[in-house]
Design a protein around this motif. Structure first.
Motif, mmCIF file in Angstrom:
data_model
loop_
_atom_site.group_PDB
_atom_site.id
_atom_site.type_symbol
_atom_site.label_atom_id
_atom_site.label_comp_id
_atom_site.label_asym_id
_atom_site.label_seq_id
_atom_site.Cartn_x
_atom_site.Cartn_y
_atom_site.Cartn_z
ATOM 1 N N ALA A 259 0.813 -1.214 0.000
ATOM 2 C CA ALA A 259 0.000 0.000 0.000
ATOM 3 C C ALA A 259 0.847 1.265 0.000
ATOM 4 O O ALA A 259 0.463 2.271 -0.599
ATOM 5 C CB ALA A 259 -0.942 0.006 1.209
ATOM 6 N N ASP A 260 2.015 1.233 0.642
ATOM 7 C CA ASP A 260 2.836 2.443 0.718
ATOM 8 C C ASP A 260 3.333 2.888 -0.648
ATOM 9 O O ASP A 260 3.527 4.078 -0.888
ATOM 10 C CB ASP A 260 4.034 2.205 1.650
ATOM 11 N N SER A 261 3.555 1.940 -1.538
ATOM 12 C CA SER A 261 4.111 2.290 -2.848
ATOM 13 C C SER A 261 3.050 2.356 -3.943
ATOM 14 O O SER A 261 3.117 3.215 -4.828
ATOM 15 C CB SER A 261 5.197 1.291 -3.248
ATOM 16 N N VAL A 262 2.076 1.443 -3.897
ATOM 17 C CA VAL A 262 1.058 1.393 -4.965
ATOM 18 C C VAL A 262 -0.349 1.494 -4.408
ATOM 19 O O VAL A 262 -1.299 0.959 -4.995
ATOM 20 C CB VAL A 262 1.206 0.111 -5.813
ATOM 21 N N GLY A 263 -0.507 2.186 -3.278
ATOM 22 C CA GLY A 263 -1.825 2.297 -2.669
ATOM 23 C C GLY A 263 -2.842 2.952 -3.586
ATOM 24 O O GLY A 263 -4.017 2.581 -3.610
ATOM 25 N N TRP A 264 -2.380 3.936 -4.379
ATOM 26 C CA TRP A 264 -3.296 4.625 -5.296
ATOM 27 C C TRP A 264 -3.872 3.670 -6.333
ATOM 28 O O TRP A 264 -5.016 3.843 -6.789
ATOM 29 C CB TRP A 264 -2.580 5.775 -5.992
ATOM 30 N N VAL A 265 -3.116 2.623 -6.672
ATOM 31 C CA VAL A 265 -3.616 1.635 -7.635
ATOM 32 C C VAL A 265 -4.808 0.881 -7.040
ATOM 33 O O VAL A 265 -5.805 0.625 -7.736
ATOM 34 C CB VAL A 265 -2.499 0.657 -8.028
ATOM 35 N N TRP A 266 -4.709 0.544 -5.749
ATOM 36 C CA TRP A 266 -5.821 -0.166 -5.106
ATOM 37 C C TRP A 266 -7.076 0.698 -5.058
ATOM 38 O O TRP A 266 -8.186 0.207 -5.284
ATOM 39 C CB TRP A 266 -5.417 -0.599 -3.699
ATOM 40 N N THR A 267 -6.902 1.989 -4.772
ATOM 41 C CA THR A 267 -8.059 2.889 -4.748
ATOM 42 C C THR A 267 -8.737 2.945 -6.111
ATOM 43 O O THR A 267 -9.965 2.824 -6.219
ATOM 44 C CB THR A 267 -7.624 4.300 -4.324
ATOM 45 N N LEU A 268 -7.938 3.135 -7.147
ATOM 46 C CA LEU A 268 -8.507 3.226 -8.490
ATOM 47 C C LEU A 268 -9.112 1.900 -8.935
ATOM 48 O O LEU A 268 -10.148 1.878 -9.613
ATOM 49 C CB LEU A 268 -7.433 3.677 -9.483
ATOM 50 N N LEU A 269 -8.480 0.793 -8.564
ATOM 51 C CA LEU A 269 -8.999 -0.520 -8.958
ATOM 52 C C LEU A 269 -10.349 -0.796 -8.300
ATOM 53 O O LEU A 269 -11.297 -1.252 -8.964
ATOM 54 C CB LEU A 269 -7.991 -1.606 -8.580
ATOM 55 N N LYS A 270 -10.454 -0.516 -7.009
ATOM 56 C CA LYS A 270 -11.731 -0.721 -6.316
ATOM 57 C C LYS A 270 -12.813 0.188 -6.890
ATOM 58 O O LYS A 270 -13.967 -0.225 -7.063
ATOM 59 C CB LYS A 270 -11.551 -0.469 -4.822
ATOM 60 N N THR A 271 -12.441 1.434 -7.186
ATOM 61 C CA THR A 271 -13.395 2.372 -7.770
ATOM 62 C C THR A 271 -13.867 1.879 -9.132
ATOM 63 O O THR A 271 -15.059 1.966 -9.465
ATOM 64 C CB THR A 271 -12.747 3.761 -7.909
ATOM 65 N N ALA A 272 -12.940 1.344 -9.938
ATOM 66 C CA ALA A 272 -13.295 0.850 -11.270
ATOM 67 C C ALA A 272 -14.234 -0.350 -11.184
ATOM 68 O O ALA A 272 -15.182 -0.464 -11.970
ATOM 69 C CB ALA A 272 -12.028 0.474 -12.037
ATOM 70 N N VAL A 273 -13.996 -1.240 -10.224
ATOM 71 C CA VAL A 273 -14.876 -2.401 -10.062
ATOM 72 C C VAL A 273 -16.287 -1.958 -9.693
ATOM 73 O O VAL A 273 -17.291 -2.469 -10.227
ATOM 74 C CB VAL A 273 -14.307 -3.358 -8.995
ATOM 75 N N LEU A 274 -16.404 -0.990 -8.782
ATOM 76 C CA LEU A 274 -17.721 -0.485 -8.403
ATOM 77 C C LEU A 274 -18.407 0.222 -9.574
ATOM 78 O O LEU A 274 -19.629 0.114 -9.742
ATOM 79 C CB LEU A 274 -17.590 0.466 -7.215
ATOM 80 N N ALA A 275 -17.627 0.959 -10.388
ATOM 81 C CA ALA A 275 -18.207 1.601 -11.569
ATOM 82 C C ALA A 275 -18.761 0.554 -12.536
ATOM 83 O O ALA A 275 -19.816 0.767 -13.156
ATOM 84 C CB ALA A 275 -17.155 2.469 -12.260
ATOM 85 N N PHE A 276 -18.054 -0.570 -12.662
ATOM 86 C CA PHE A 276 -18.562 -1.662 -13.496
ATOM 87 C C PHE A 276 -19.886 -2.193 -12.948
ATOM 88 O O PHE A 276 -20.821 -2.487 -13.710
ATOM 89 C CB PHE A 276 -17.533 -2.790 -13.560
ATOM 90 N N VAL A 277 -19.987 -2.283 -11.625
ATOM 91 C CA VAL A 277 -21.242 -2.747 -11.005
ATOM 92 C C VAL A 277 -22.383 -1.779 -11.320
ATOM 93 O O VAL A 277 -23.511 -2.199 -11.592
ATOM 94 C CB VAL A 277 -21.058 -2.903 -9.484
ATOM 95 N N VAL A 278 -22.094 -0.464 -11.294
ATOM 96 C CA VAL A 278 -23.111 0.531 -11.613
ATOM 97 C C VAL A 278 -23.643 0.316 -13.029
ATOM 98 O O VAL A 278 -24.851 0.349 -13.280
ATOM 99 C CB VAL A 278 -22.538 1.953 -11.461
ATOM 100 N N ILE A 279 -22.721 0.099 -13.973
ATOM 101 C CA ILE A 279 -23.126 -0.142 -15.365
ATOM 102 C C ILE A 279 -23.883 -1.457 -15.492
ATOM 103 O O ILE A 279 -24.889 -1.558 -16.212
ATOM 104 C CB ILE A 279 -21.885 -0.142 -16.275
#
Length: 320
Positions: A259-279
């Motif tokens: 998380a310290d180095s690629v934490g932003w990737v996890w945030t964007l990945l989780k957000t993208a998965v939820l956006a897919f659920v919305v669609i």
């Protein structure tokens, strides 16, 4: 002066970056719906996997004539699309993406800020419905108002449960306080928050204010060209905001391996998965009737949100 310039540059950078996210969600919606419903057009525009569909849509909106109805309140009519879009872009500034201050602007009461500003975005639809001088638009605006009153309360209650658990209203503070065992006992609050957020965005199956079979396109009936495109962009920006907030409040934000180095990737990945659920929900479920929509909020979501707050209070007392 340097501090002010630094903050200004950060805000501009965040806005430029996050302004592209709604466009990405819009493009993804074309592709996902094309795959799920067998639509051919969005898969072939421009050649490889329909890459030019978004460009084609932009050109289409730009070349359409900008029409203002003769009986409309001209100033309010023209201002409504900006009122619908700008609040969601402001909220994106306050959502933390990664650890170590990776956020546009940290706000002590960030949770209050984002929920309050998100409510302002709905006013754009109300303004459009009232100012259009069209009975279908007015009906759509009234449905938007009723929907806002019904679903704002469970959304706030679900968010309050997370604030109680974390002991702070700061969004980075909530993510820092996150523990892996939160998700199981906050899952009801997460579902309430996500469903209420979909209703506030008027996304299917909660799109009664824009029911084309009954009231044409509700508050947006009289809009054309770029002004109509701004309403669509506001909807996609709202999806990014809703999914980002759900990630921060209920799914641990940037927490994950390395998380310290690629934490932003996890945030964007989780957000993208939820956006897919919305669609996915748009493709899967039919539109609710107005009475079903109101019944879901007042008889199901609000009691569940209150039960979640009670559970959070019990857990906090036991832990302390």
């Amino acid at each position: 002066m340097n501090d002010i310039l630094d903050v200004a540059l950060r805000l501009v950078a965040v806005l430029v970056v996050f302004l592209t996210f709604p466009l990405i969600v819009g493009q993804a919606e074309h592709k996902v719906m094309a795959h799920m419903q067998g639509r051919l057009g969005p898969m072939y525009a421009g050649g490889f996997h329909g890459w030019a569909q978004l460009v084609a849509d932009g050109v289409k909106f730009a070349q359409k004539e900008d029409i203002v109805p003769a009986e409309a309140d001209r100033r309010i009519f023209q201002l409504a699309p900006a009122v619908a879009l700008l609040p969601y872009l402001l909220v994106l500034i306050a959502i933390p993406v990664g650890p170590n201050g990776f956020v546009g602007q940290a706000i002590d009461a960030g949770l209050f800020f984002v929920l309050a500003v998100m409510g302002v975005g709905v006013l754009g639809s109300l303004m459009a419905g009232w100012a259009s001088a069209n009975k279908f638009s007015l009906l759509g605006g009234l449905r938007t108002a009723a929907q806002l009153m019904a679903y704002e309360l469970p959304m706030l209650l679900a968010a309050a449960s997370v604030a109680m658990a974390a002991g702070t209203l700061s969004l980075p503070g909530i993510v820092d306080a996150y523990q892996w065992w939160w998700t199981p006992w906050q899952i009801v609050g997460a579902l309430v928050f996500f469903i209420a957020g979909l209703a506030e965005l008027q996304r299917p199956p909660f799109d009664m204010p824009v029911a084309d079979s009954e009231i044409i396109f509700g508050a947006y009936t009289e809009y054309t060209g770029l002004r109509f495109a701004l309403f669509l962009l506001a909807e996609y920006a709202g999806i990014v905001v809703l999914c980002g907030l759900t990630t921060v409040l209920f799914l641990g934000g940037w927490h994950g391996p390395w998380a310290d180095s690629v934490g932003w990737v996890w945030t964007l990945l989780k957000t993208a998965v939820l956006a897919f659920v919305v669609i996915w929900l748009r493709v899967t479920y039919p539109r609710l009737r107005e009475d079903q929509l109101q019944k879901l909020a007042w008889t199901v979501l609000i009691p569940l949100a209150l039960a979640q707050i009670a559970l959070t209070g019990v857990v906090k007392v036991v832990i302390s």
